[in-house]
Design a protein around this motif. Structure first.
Motif, PDB file in Angstrom:
ATOM      1  N   GLU A  44       0.866  -1.189   0.000  1.00 49.96           N
ATOM      2  CA  GLU A  44       0.000   0.000   0.000  1.00 49.96           C
ATOM      3  C   GLU A  44       0.889   1.221   0.000  1.00 49.96           C
ATOM      4  O   GLU A  44       1.923   1.235   0.646  1.00 49.96           O
ATOM      5  N   GLY A  45       0.471   2.261  -0.691  1.00 50.91           N
ATOM      6  CA  GLY A  45       1.225   3.517  -0.675  1.00 50.91           C
ATOM      7  C   GLY A  45       2.361   3.538  -1.670  1.00 50.91           C
ATOM      8  O   GLY A  45       2.493   2.662  -2.521  1.00 50.91           O
ATOM      9  N   ASP A  46       3.232   4.539  -1.525  1.00 49.69           N
ATOM     10  CA  ASP A  46       4.318   4.762  -2.483  1.00 49.69           C
ATOM     11  C   ASP A  46       5.648   4.141  -2.054  1.00 49.69           C
ATOM     12  O   ASP A  46       6.660   4.303  -2.718  1.00 49.69           O
ATOM     13  N   GLY A  47       5.637   3.455  -0.915  1.00 50.17           N
ATOM     14  CA  GLY A  47       6.862   2.802  -0.461  1.00 50.17           C
ATOM     15  C   GLY A  47       7.718   3.647   0.456  1.00 50.17           C
ATOM     16  O   GLY A  47       8.655   3.145   1.063  1.00 50.17           O
ATOM     17  N   LYS A  48       7.419   4.936   0.572  1.00 48.54           N
ATOM     18  CA  LYS A  48       8.273   5.801   1.387  1.00 48.54           C
ATOM     19  C   LYS A  48       7.520   6.677   2.385  1.00 48.54           C
ATOM     20  O   LYS A  48       8.006   6.932   3.468  1.00 48.54           O
ATOM     21  N   SER A  49       6.330   7.153   2.028  1.00 49.63           N
ATOM     22  CA  SER A  49       5.667   8.122   2.891  1.00 49.63           C
ATOM     23  C   SER A  49       4.750   7.471   3.925  1.00 49.63           C
ATOM     24  O   SER A  49       4.465   6.273   3.855  1.00 49.63           O
ATOM     25  N   VAL A  53       2.404   0.612   3.520  1.00 49.11           N
ATOM     26  CA  VAL A  53       2.455  -0.690   4.189  1.00 49.11           C
ATOM     27  C   VAL A  53       3.391  -1.579   3.379  1.00 49.11           C
ATOM     28  O   VAL A  53       3.264  -1.679   2.156  1.00 49.11           O
ATOM     29  N   ARG A  54       4.354  -2.173   4.087  1.00 49.12           N
ATOM     30  CA  ARG A  54       5.307  -3.076   3.430  1.00 49.12           C
ATOM     31  C   ARG A  54       5.181  -4.475   4.006  1.00 49.12           C
ATOM     32  O   ARG A  54       4.975  -4.634   5.204  1.00 49.12           O
ATOM     33  N   LEU A  55       5.334  -5.467   3.132  1.00 50.40           N
ATOM     34  CA  LEU A  55       5.353  -6.864   3.545  1.00 50.40           C
ATOM     35  C   LEU A  55       6.799  -7.333   3.474  1.00 50.40           C
ATOM     36  O   LEU A  55       7.418  -7.307   2.412  1.00 50.40           O
ATOM     37  N   VAL A  77       4.145   2.477   7.802  1.00 52.24           N
ATOM     38  CA  VAL A  77       4.931   3.680   8.078  1.00 52.24           C
ATOM     39  C   VAL A  77       4.012   4.725   8.703  1.00 52.24           C
ATOM     40  O   VAL A  77       2.975   5.066   8.146  1.00 52.24           O
ATOM     41  N   GLU A  78       4.385   5.190   9.888  1.00 50.42           N
ATOM     42  CA  GLU A  78       3.597   6.196  10.615  1.00 50.42           C
ATOM     43  C   GLU A  78       4.148   7.602  10.366  1.00 50.42           C
ATOM     44  O   GLU A  78       3.406   8.554  10.227  1.00 50.42           O
ATOM     45  N   VAL A  79       5.475   7.706  10.367  1.00 45.41           N
ATOM     46  CA  VAL A  79       6.152   8.992  10.183  1.00 45.41           C
ATOM     47  C   VAL A  79       7.289   8.782   9.193  1.00 45.41           C
ATOM     48  O   VAL A  79       8.015   7.788   9.299  1.00 45.41           O
ATOM     49  N   ALA A  80       7.416   9.685   8.249  1.00 45.71           N
ATOM     50  CA  ALA A  80       8.539   9.650   7.305  1.00 45.71           C
ATOM     51  C   ALA A  80       8.929  11.092   7.033  1.00 45.71           C
ATOM     52  O   ALA A  80       8.233  11.806   6.330  1.00 45.71           O
ATOM     53  N   ASP A  81      10.023  11.536   7.643  1.00 44.47           N
ATOM     54  CA  ASP A  81      10.453  12.931   7.532  1.00 44.47           C
ATOM     55  C   ASP A  81      11.893  12.962   7.011  1.00 44.47           C
ATOM     56  O   ASP A  81      12.840  12.726   7.766  1.00 44.47           O
ATOM     57  N   ASP A  82      12.025  13.211   5.710  1.00 41.00           N
ATOM     58  CA  ASP A  82      13.361  13.225   5.102  1.00 41.00           C
ATOM     59  C   ASP A  82      14.217  14.379   5.612  1.00 41.00           C
ATOM     60  O   ASP A  82      15.431  14.252   5.717  1.00 41.00           O
ATOM     61  N   GLU A  83      13.594  15.494   5.927  1.00 43.40           N
ATOM     62  CA  GLU A  83      14.344  16.654   6.415  1.00 43.40           C
ATOM     63  C   GLU A  83      15.006  16.344   7.759  1.00 43.40           C
ATOM     64  O   GLU A  83      16.173  16.631   7.980  1.00 43.40           O
ATOM     65  N   LYS A  84      14.245  15.730   8.665  1.00 46.81           N
ATOM     66  CA  LYS A  84      14.774  15.383   9.991  1.00 46.81           C
ATOM     67  C   LYS A  84      15.414  13.999  10.021  1.00 46.81           C
ATOM     68  O   LYS A  84      15.916  13.561  11.059  1.00 46.81           O
ATOM     69  N   LYS A  85      15.342  13.280   8.885  1.00 46.60           N
ATOM     70  CA  LYS A  85      15.874  11.922   8.777  1.00 46.60           C
ATOM     71  C   LYS A  85      15.306  11.009   9.878  1.00 46.60           C
ATOM     72  O   LYS A  85      16.043  10.347  10.606  1.00 46.60           O
TER      73      LYS A  85
END
Length: 158
Positions: A44-49, A53-55, A77-85
């Protein structure tokens, strides 16, 4: 009862390089860690944001003697913040769900120094045991530490 396990790993790779590799773990980890990961796919989703959901299908990983091995996990994935890594995800399906309720891992990568001399990874696992008989997730913490060190070694060579 809520529990927390924390791990701090220092690596030689620059924070940006390590973060990029972690964000590409869906493709990268099964290639560089075939002894650990059979496959990782985005379901589910784009794989990053957030919301993805990843299996994850594992090779034979034993959590604790006498406890069935972990063959797969579905994580959201609950939180994905590239700026704060920083990335945070919860395990929503798989064998771990029967042992631990509210199983959530948060990973943050920060620069170790101004000169780009490596990075520090703060890895935190928040969980509730399903029962008192459930073992502490020490193997999961040890596996995370090994994976981070092995990823660092891989990035330094490539």
């Amino acid at each position: 009862m809520a529990s927390k396990v924390e791990l701090v790993v220092e690596v030689k790779s620059p924070a940006e390089k390590l973060w990029t590799a972690m964000r590409e773990s869906t493709e990268l980890f099964p290639k560089i860690f075939p002894e650990q990961y059979k496959s990782i796919e985005t379901v589910e989703g784009d794989g990053k944001s957030a919301g993805t959901v990843r299996l994850i299908k594992y090779t034979e990983v034993h959590v604790h003697s006498g406890v069935p091995m972990v063959t797969f996990a579905k994580e959201k994935v609950e939180v994905a913040d590239d700026e704060k890594k920083v990335v945070s995800y919860s395990v929503v399906d798989g064998e771990l769900v029967s042992f631990y309720k509210n199983f959530r891992v948060t990973v943050q990568v920060t620069d170790k120094g101004a000169d780009g001399g490596g990075a520090v990874v703060n890895w935190t696992m928040d969980f509730d045991k399903a029962s008192d008989e459930v073992p502490e997730p020490d193997v999961i913490k040890e596996t995370a530490a090994k994976t981070l060190h092995d990823l660092d070694d891989y990035l330094l060579k490539n």
